[in-house]
Write a protein that holds these residues in place. Structure first.
Motif, PDB file in Angstrom:
ATOM      1  N   ALA A  72      13.199  14.548  -4.212  1.00  0.00           N
ATOM      2  CA  ALA A  72      13.240  13.085  -4.256  1.00  0.00           C
ATOM      3  C   ALA A  72      12.276  12.454  -3.243  1.00  0.00           C
ATOM      4  CB  ALA A  72      14.667  12.592  -4.005  1.00  0.00           C
ATOM      5  N   THR A  73      12.253  12.964  -2.024  1.00  0.00           N
ATOM      6  CA  THR A  73      11.401  12.358  -0.984  1.00  0.00           C
ATOM      7  C   THR A  73       9.915  12.521  -1.294  1.00  0.00           C
ATOM      8  OG1 THR A  73      13.093  12.562   0.727  1.00  0.00           O
ATOM      9  CG2 THR A  73      10.812  12.413   1.453  1.00  0.00           C
ATOM     10  N   PRO A  74       9.406  13.721  -1.670  1.00  0.00           N
ATOM     11  CA  PRO A  74       7.986  13.810  -2.019  1.00  0.00           C
ATOM     12  C   PRO A  74       7.596  12.902  -3.179  1.00  0.00           C
ATOM     13  CG  PRO A  74       8.879  16.001  -1.642  1.00  0.00           C
ATOM     14  CD  PRO A  74      10.034  15.059  -1.649  1.00  0.00           C
ATOM     15  N   LEU A  75       8.482  12.790  -4.185  1.00  0.00           N
ATOM     16  CA  LEU A  75       8.189  11.893  -5.304  1.00  0.00           C
ATOM     17  C   LEU A  75       8.142  10.445  -4.842  1.00  0.00           C
ATOM     18  CD1 LEU A  75      10.370  13.521  -8.130  1.00  0.00           C
ATOM     19  CD2 LEU A  75       7.872  13.554  -7.915  1.00  0.00           C
ATOM     20  N   ALA A  76       9.065  10.076  -3.970  1.00  0.00           N
ATOM     21  CA  ALA A  76       9.084   8.697  -3.463  1.00  0.00           C
ATOM     22  C   ALA A  76       7.832   8.406  -2.641  1.00  0.00           C
ATOM     23  CB  ALA A  76      10.338   8.475  -2.621  1.00  0.00           C
ATOM     24  N   ILE A  77       7.403   9.381  -1.841  1.00  0.00           N
ATOM     25  CA  ILE A  77       6.183   9.197  -1.046  1.00  0.00           C
ATOM     26  C   ILE A  77       4.979   9.004  -1.963  1.00  0.00           C
ATOM     27  CG2 ILE A  77       4.589  10.308   0.558  1.00  0.00           C
ATOM     28  CD1 ILE A  77       6.984  11.719   1.804  1.00  0.00           C
ATOM     29  N   GLY A  78       4.848   9.856  -2.990  1.00  0.00           N
ATOM     30  CA  GLY A  78       3.716   9.737  -3.910  1.00  0.00           C
ATOM     31  C   GLY A  78       3.708   8.416  -4.642  1.00  0.00           C
ATOM     32  N   ALA A  79       4.893   8.000  -5.123  1.00  0.00           N
ATOM     33  CA  ALA A  79       4.968   6.725  -5.836  1.00  0.00           C
ATOM     34  C   ALA A  79       4.631   5.566  -4.920  1.00  0.00           C
ATOM     35  CB  ALA A  79       6.367   6.556  -6.430  1.00  0.00           C
ATOM     36  N   SER A  80       5.102   5.613  -3.684  1.00  0.00           N
ATOM     37  CA  SER A  80       4.838   4.524  -2.752  1.00  0.00           C
ATOM     38  C   SER A  80       3.355   4.420  -2.402  1.00  0.00           C
ATOM     39  CB  SER A  80       5.665   4.724  -1.484  1.00  0.00           C
ATOM     40  OG  SER A  80       5.368   3.742  -0.523  1.00  0.00           O
ATOM     41  N   VAL A  81       2.735   5.556  -2.096  1.00  0.00           N
ATOM     42  CA  VAL A  81       1.323   5.543  -1.713  1.00  0.00           C
ATOM     43  C   VAL A  81       0.449   5.119  -2.898  1.00  0.00           C
ATOM     44  CG1 VAL A  81      -0.612   6.990  -0.977  1.00  0.00           C
ATOM     45  CG2 VAL A  81       1.622   7.242   0.106  1.00  0.00           C
ATOM     46  N   LEU A  82       0.719   5.696  -4.079  1.00  0.00           N
ATOM     47  CA  LEU A  82      -0.074   5.333  -5.256  1.00  0.00           C
ATOM     48  C   LEU A  82       0.126   3.869  -5.618  1.00  0.00           C
ATOM     49  CD1 LEU A  82      -1.950   6.280  -7.499  1.00  0.00           C
ATOM     50  CD2 LEU A  82       0.079   6.954  -8.831  1.00  0.00           C
ATOM     51  N   GLY A  83       1.382   3.417  -5.562  1.00  0.00           N
ATOM     52  CA  GLY A  83       1.636   2.009  -5.873  1.00  0.00           C
ATOM     53  C   GLY A  83       0.965   1.077  -4.877  1.00  0.00           C
ATOM     54  N   ALA A  84       1.048   1.424  -3.577  1.00  0.00           N
ATOM     55  CA  ALA A  84       0.397   0.588  -2.560  1.00  0.00           C
ATOM     56  C   ALA A  84      -1.111   0.557  -2.769  1.00  0.00           C
ATOM     57  CB  ALA A  84       0.727   1.120  -1.170  1.00  0.00           C
ATOM     58  N   LEU A 128      -2.769   0.898  -5.672  1.00  0.00           N
ATOM     59  CA  LEU A 128      -3.064   0.044  -6.820  1.00  0.00           C
ATOM     60  C   LEU A 128      -2.898  -1.432  -6.471  1.00  0.00           C
ATOM     61  CD1 LEU A 128      -1.330   2.124  -9.651  1.00  0.00           C
ATOM     62  CD2 LEU A 128      -3.775   1.974  -9.130  1.00  0.00           C
ATOM     63  N   ILE A 129      -1.817  -1.738  -5.739  1.00  0.00           N
ATOM     64  CA  ILE A 129      -1.603  -3.138  -5.328  1.00  0.00           C
ATOM     65  C   ILE A 129      -2.740  -3.589  -4.432  1.00  0.00           C
ATOM     66  CG2 ILE A 129      -0.126  -4.651  -3.953  1.00  0.00           C
ATOM     67  CD1 ILE A 129       2.269  -3.017  -4.982  1.00  0.00           C
ATOM     68  N   GLY A 130      -3.169  -2.707  -3.499  1.00  0.00           N
ATOM     69  CA  GLY A 130      -4.261  -3.057  -2.599  1.00  0.00           C
ATOM     70  C   GLY A 130      -5.573  -3.257  -3.337  1.00  0.00           C
ATOM     71  N   ILE A 131      -5.840  -2.406  -4.336  1.00  0.00           N
ATOM     72  CA  ILE A 131      -7.097  -2.557  -5.102  1.00  0.00           C
ATOM     73  C   ILE A 131      -7.111  -3.871  -5.859  1.00  0.00           C
ATOM     74  CG2 ILE A 131      -8.389  -1.617  -7.064  1.00  0.00           C
ATOM     75  CD1 ILE A 131      -7.554   1.164  -6.121  1.00  0.00           C
ATOM     76  N   VAL A 132      -5.984  -4.186  -6.483  1.00  0.00           N
ATOM     77  CA  VAL A 132      -5.903  -5.462  -7.204  1.00  0.00           C
ATOM     78  C   VAL A 132      -6.068  -6.628  -6.246  1.00  0.00           C
ATOM     79  CG1 VAL A 132      -4.401  -6.964  -8.558  1.00  0.00           C
ATOM     80  CG2 VAL A 132      -4.500  -4.516  -9.078  1.00  0.00           C
ATOM     81  N   ALA A 133      -5.397  -6.549  -5.073  1.00  0.00           N
ATOM     82  CA  ALA A 133      -5.499  -7.647  -4.104  1.00  0.00           C
ATOM     83  C   ALA A 133      -6.899  -7.732  -3.501  1.00  0.00           C
ATOM     84  CB  ALA A 133      -4.464  -7.465  -2.999  1.00  0.00           C
ATOM     85  N   TYR A 134      -7.567  -6.569  -3.365  1.00  0.00           N
ATOM     86  CA  TYR A 134      -8.911  -6.567  -2.771  1.00  0.00           C
ATOM     87  C   TYR A 134      -9.869  -7.338  -3.664  1.00  0.00           C
ATOM     88  CZ  TYR A 134     -12.900  -4.679  -0.177  1.00  0.00           C
ATOM     89  OH  TYR A 134     -14.035  -4.543   0.591  1.00  0.00           O
ATOM     90  N   GLY A 135      -9.832  -7.029  -4.967  1.00  0.00           N
ATOM     91  CA  GLY A 135     -10.616  -7.799  -5.943  1.00  0.00           C
ATOM     92  C   GLY A 135     -12.113  -7.798  -5.678  1.00  0.00           C
ATOM     93  N   PRO A 136     -12.838  -8.596  -6.427  1.00  0.00           N
ATOM     94  CA  PRO A 136     -14.303  -8.667  -6.226  1.00  0.00           C
ATOM     95  C   PRO A 136     -14.701  -9.357  -4.938  1.00  0.00           C
ATOM     96  CG  PRO A 136     -13.579 -10.262  -7.878  1.00  0.00           C
ATOM     97  CD  PRO A 136     -12.397  -9.416  -7.570  1.00  0.00           C
ATOM     98  N   ASP A 137     -13.786 -10.142  -4.383  1.00  0.00           N
ATOM     99  CA  ASP A 137     -14.101 -10.862  -3.139  1.00  0.00           C
ATOM    100  C   ASP A 137     -13.437 -10.219  -1.930  1.00  0.00           C
ATOM    101  OD1 ASP A 137     -15.568 -12.766  -4.575  1.00  0.00           O
ATOM    102  OD2 ASP A 137     -13.728 -13.908  -5.024  1.00  0.00           O
TER     103      ASP A 137
END
Length: 560
Positions: free
Chosen positions: A247-259, A261-270
């Motif tokens: 459970a913990t390794p899966l949660a770590i992977g999901a959290s890092v990958l999700g963060a 993706l969220i960061g890439i979207v927030a970073y954007g072209p600007d």
């Protein structure tokens, strides 16, 4: 009735100051790791932008300081945690021994030695593990999880929400699965473990007798069966345990990958523009969750420790509740001299074959020898007279008061049973004698040891009475052990001494001399107003005992 775990934890007598210090050290340890991850992410990405080197100096020094402080705080946390836990287990064992000694001795006498050893040994250790593996890690994890989520929320609320969900999976779901696995293993395996300990101790302690009776092979086989049952219980618990571990390794992977993706979207072209997601923020967004899970990673083990401690505390409190169920004092104080009587008394272990009924009248100063074949019930008779075993039928009275109406302090002041296999502690010779009476002085101890024939041996010891018995009773010969246990009995405050085989392992002449001293009213070995009842296989032909009681009925200890 309150939770047995809460009641058992009170036995640890934990110091709030020590616990808070351990929690603070743990928070500082993982807080350093959390800050190190965030600052390292910032430093790496900021250095990529190639700013003036002086802009990075403070961050570089801070990274080094956090790396060093993490190790220092980890050492302090382990030191404080184990200090609190070890002090707690010492307090718990002292409290348990005190309660057992002050309560009903039958509470422990009714248990096999292996089971009693498990309750005072492994169960108390499981209780102490709660401090190291559960209470402090849980407190640290809660503080660090809130800090990590709060810090990430300053950069991205969405990433913080995702981290909170992932931490809940790692810090709640995984421990629940681990606790379930532990319950399965403990519920199915606890009985098997206790029975294995009982049977193994029985085989080790009484191998010779079992071999003569043709029961040794059966006992060893039964111990193997219980051990295999314990292993099967552990195997059944492996499935939920495996899911908890994943459970913990899966949660770590999901959290890092999700963060990410969220960061890439927030970073954007600007990205990098004022008010937008900067490269440093993006790096922190990805790396910070990795450090946050270090705190929750210990929670599955904490859940296991709590589950095991809950089961162990149930056994501990059941033992103490039995010990505390001794009847209230009958209002008639026991004072010397003591007149002990048994009327139509039949004694025996539960499930065993009891002895024949007997009447026994022991006025103050009586000297009685009990003889009979091995296994006839001589020891159980003494234990019944001492209140350690309930009579199968009949009654025992002390100064005309039923023994069952006396509290245990009164009964022990009147009647003392001294077993042939009594424990000798790995401490000084003097302290081993003070087990019987805490105020024994050196002069009295020396005189008593000389009276039982240990004077020359004590004189040769490097530190005399203060010589430590390095391996407890194993450091003595059989004869020295019996003489030392006899000295302990003579120093006790009991007015009636029930002695089980005090001269075993002594040669015939020395054993006969000691028995004469114990059974002769005019002997100076025992005060004339104290009653002595001796179980022996070596009764001299010219005995001076007031009476010789022969026990013929066979009393077998039930094999469970």
């Amino acid at each position: 009735m309150s939770d047995p775990l809460v009641r058992a934890l009170r036995l640890l007598e934990l110091s709030p100051r020590r616990v808070l210090y351990a929690v603070a050290a743990g928070v500082a340890t993982l807080g350093s790791a959390l800050a190190l991850a965030a600052l390292s992410a910032w430093l790496i990405t900021r250095a990529w932008q190639m700013p003036p080197v002086l802009d990075l100096t403070v961050a570089v020094v801070a990274v080094r300081a956090l790396g060093i402080s993490r190790g220092v705080f980890r050492y302090l946390e382990r030191l404080a945690t184990h200090d609190a836990a070890l002090r707690g287990t010492v307090s718990a064992r002292a409290a348990i021994y005190r309660r057992l000694s002050e309560g009903d001795p039958a509470a422990s006498a009714g248990l096999r030695r292996g089971d009693l050893l498990a309750r005072t040994g492994g169960d108390v250790d499981a209780l102490g593990d709660v401090v190291v593996r559960a209470l402090i890690p849980i407190a640290v994890a809660v503080v660090l999880a809130l800090t990590a989520v709060g810090g990430l929320a300053l950069i991205s609320p969405a990433a913080a929400l995702l981290l909170a969900v992932a931490l809940a999976v790692s810090g709640v779901a995984a421990p629940v699965l681990s606790a379930r696995a532990a319950r399965m293993a403990e519920a199915d395996g606890a009985l098997a473990s206790a029975r294995f300990s009982e049977t193994a101790v029985l085989a080790l302690d009484h191998a010779a007798e079992l071999r003569v009776a043709g029961r040794l092979a059966e006992t060893v086989r039964r111990a193997g069966d219980w051990e295999r049952r314990e292993i099967r219980a552990t195997d059944r618990a492996a499935v939920p345990s495996a899911f908890a571990a994943a459970a913990t390794p899966l949660a770590i992977g999901a959290s890092v990958l999700g963060a990410l993706l969220i960061g890439i979207v927030a970073y954007g072209p600007d990205g990098g523009a004022p008010g937008e997601m900067t490269p440093m923020s993006l790096a922190i967004l990805v790396l910070l969750p990795l450090a946050a899970f270090e705190a929750t990673g210990a929670l599955p083990a904490a859940a296991v420790a709590l589950t095991r401690a809950r089961i162990a505390s149930g056994r501990i409190m059941a033992l103490l509740d039995r010990a505390g169920d001794a009847p209230a004092a009958g209002g008639v104080p026991v004072t010397p001299p003591v007149h002990l009587r048994a009327t139509a008394l039949r004694s025996g272990w539960p499930g065993g074959i009891p002895t024949d009924a007997l009447d026994l009248d022991l006025p103050p100063g009586s000297r009685v020898a009990v003889v009979g074949p091995s296994g006839a019930g001589k020891t159980t008779l003494l234990m019944t007279l001492a209140g350690l075993l309930a009579p199968v039928s009949g009654a025992v009275t002390v100064n005309s008061v039923p023994a069952a109406e006396l509290d245990q302090a009164q009964l022990r002041a009147a009647v003392g049973f001294f077993a042939e296999d009594a424990h000798l502690f790995e401490t000084s010779l003097l302290e081993n004698l003070r087990v019987a009476r805490g105020d024994v002085g050196e002069a009295e101890a020396t005189a008593t040891l000389e009276s039982v024939g240990l004077g020359p041996w004590v004189a040769e010891l490097p530190d005399g009475l203060h010589t430590v018995l390095a391996a407890g009773g194993r450091s003595l010969s059989g004869g020295q052990r019996r003489r030392l246990l006899l000295a302990r009995a003579l120093l006790s405050p009991a007015r009636v001494l029930l002695l089980d085989e005090p001269t075993e392992h002594l040669d015939a002449a020395e054993g006969a001399a000691l028995l004469h001293g114990l059974l002769d009213r005019d002997s100076e070995l025992v005060a004339p107003d104290r009653t002595v009842v001796v179980v022996t296989h070596q009764l001299p032909s010219d005995t001076v005992a007031d009476a010789v009681l022969r026990v013929e009925a066979i009393n077998r200890l039930p094999v469970r």
